[in-house]
Design a protein around this motif. Sequence first.
Motif, mmCIF file in Angstrom:
data_model
loop_
_atom_site.group_PDB
_atom_site.id
_atom_site.type_symbol
_atom_site.label_atom_id
_atom_site.label_comp_id
_atom_site.label_asym_id
_atom_site.label_seq_id
_atom_site.Cartn_x
_atom_site.Cartn_y
_atom_site.Cartn_z
ATOM 1 N N ALA A 81 0.824 -1.210 0.000
ATOM 2 C CA ALA A 81 0.000 0.000 0.000
ATOM 3 C C ALA A 81 0.859 1.261 0.000
ATOM 4 O O ALA A 81 0.511 2.272 -0.623
ATOM 5 C CB ALA A 81 -0.923 0.000 1.217
ATOM 6 N N LEU A 82 2.014 1.204 0.671
ATOM 7 C CA LEU A 82 2.908 2.357 0.773
ATOM 8 C C LEU A 82 3.997 2.343 -0.290
ATOM 9 O O LEU A 82 4.934 3.135 -0.229
ATOM 10 C CB LEU A 82 3.533 2.397 2.167
ATOM 11 C CG LEU A 82 2.557 2.740 3.301
ATOM 12 C CD1 LEU A 82 3.127 2.348 4.652
ATOM 13 C CD2 LEU A 82 2.205 4.220 3.278
ATOM 14 N N CYS A 83 3.864 1.415 -1.271
ATOM 15 C CA CYS A 83 4.807 1.343 -2.402
ATOM 16 C C CYS A 83 6.246 1.231 -1.899
ATOM 17 O O CYS A 83 7.147 1.968 -2.324
ATOM 18 C CB CYS A 83 4.655 2.549 -3.324
ATOM 19 S SG CYS A 83 2.958 2.871 -3.830
ATOM 20 N N ASP A 84 6.460 0.313 -0.986
ATOM 21 C CA ASP A 84 7.740 0.184 -0.291
ATOM 22 C C ASP A 84 8.910 -0.062 -1.235
ATOM 23 O O ASP A 84 10.024 0.385 -0.983
ATOM 24 C CB ASP A 84 7.640 -0.963 0.723
ATOM 25 C CG ASP A 84 8.557 -0.759 1.919
ATOM 26 O OD1 ASP A 84 8.550 0.352 2.469
ATOM 27 O OD2 ASP A 84 9.277 -1.697 2.282
ATOM 28 N N ASP A 85 8.667 -0.771 -2.343
ATOM 29 C CA ASP A 85 9.747 -1.107 -3.275
ATOM 30 C C ASP A 85 10.103 0.038 -4.219
ATOM 31 O O ASP A 85 11.100 -0.048 -4.939
ATOM 32 C CB ASP A 85 9.375 -2.340 -4.106
ATOM 33 C CG ASP A 85 9.486 -3.623 -3.301
ATOM 34 O OD1 ASP A 85 10.156 -3.601 -2.254
ATOM 35 O OD2 ASP A 85 8.907 -4.645 -3.709
ATOM 36 N N THR A 86 9.281 1.082 -4.236
ATOM 37 C CA THR A 86 9.538 2.220 -5.124
ATOM 38 C C THR A 86 9.511 3.502 -4.299
ATOM 39 O O THR A 86 8.469 4.152 -4.189
ATOM 40 C CB THR A 86 8.481 2.291 -6.244
ATOM 41 O OG1 THR A 86 8.344 1.008 -6.839
ATOM 42 C CG2 THR A 86 8.889 3.305 -7.314
ATOM 43 N N PRO A 87 10.631 3.861 -3.674
ATOM 44 C CA PRO A 87 10.659 5.050 -2.827
ATOM 45 C C PRO A 87 10.160 6.293 -3.559
ATOM 46 O O PRO A 87 10.543 6.554 -4.694
ATOM 47 C CB PRO A 87 12.149 5.180 -2.462
ATOM 48 C CG PRO A 87 12.672 3.783 -2.562
ATOM 49 C CD PRO A 87 11.916 3.153 -3.700
#
Length: 285
Positions: A81-87
């Motif tokens: 949900a927080l797009c962890d893999d794409t800062p």
Amino acid sequence: MRKLLNNPTPVAPEQSDAAPVSSQAQPALSIPATKAKREEIIKFIINGLKPYIDEKGHTIAGLRLYILCNNKEAEETLKVALCDDTPGMFQKDHLERKLVNNFIQLAGGWFFEHHLVTDKLPDYCITHGMMGLEVIRRGQDLFQQYSVARLQVLVGQTQFPEYELNPKQQLKFSIGRTQHPKLSTGKIHTNDIVFWAQDDAAFNATTGMANLHVSRNHAYILYNPQLDKFFLFPDKGGLPENGNKIRIYTADDKVKSLNVPGVSHELQHGDQIELGGAAVLVFMK
């Protein structure tokens, strides 16, 4: 006649084209868990920032989101949900537009970071349920000092056995074969973490065998001063389309590949970085 009136011919009940109604109510279609969680997070942030709506004299320099999380399934949902893999993706593609639409003033270069915590939310946060929000206004100090990290060479022959990653000197650290290689575009590229090439005078055929699998512009490490974290990115020469690859063996015994331009890995102490399936570096912080 009397008999017919007293005993009329039974009439079959009228047939309906409507489907039979089930005795059990049909479940309504639900929003996917990840999207629902993302919307819940954004709603919490906007509600927490209500005092800043249409306040031009109060500009937000950054936001820190804290979420209590104690199980693996919830953690995975939150990371997606927080797009962890794409800062930066959650901040730019999902949150920023909503904040601007609510007339919340953002500083140029404002930052957003998130932290999953297992014990308690910080006392200084705006809280609701399992979430907490820290608001950093323009002019506040963000960090007392930058973190310095190191890269140690485990496999391969490099210019130095160990490299210091010092953000006070530079924010980007390029990794590749030879110090100033000429790329296919004709551009002269500069590497900071240097694996000797076969035609370099210092190259050793025994210790440098793994170097042959390292691209001239294989990867780079980028320091984010707002987050105080280091991120590993694939460079053009380190992508599968160019016959190369990057694999990370994380400190918590997971394996991750970087195959997409712009998609990074947040480096943690003890992560091992494998280049081209041969050369290996270890990140220490």
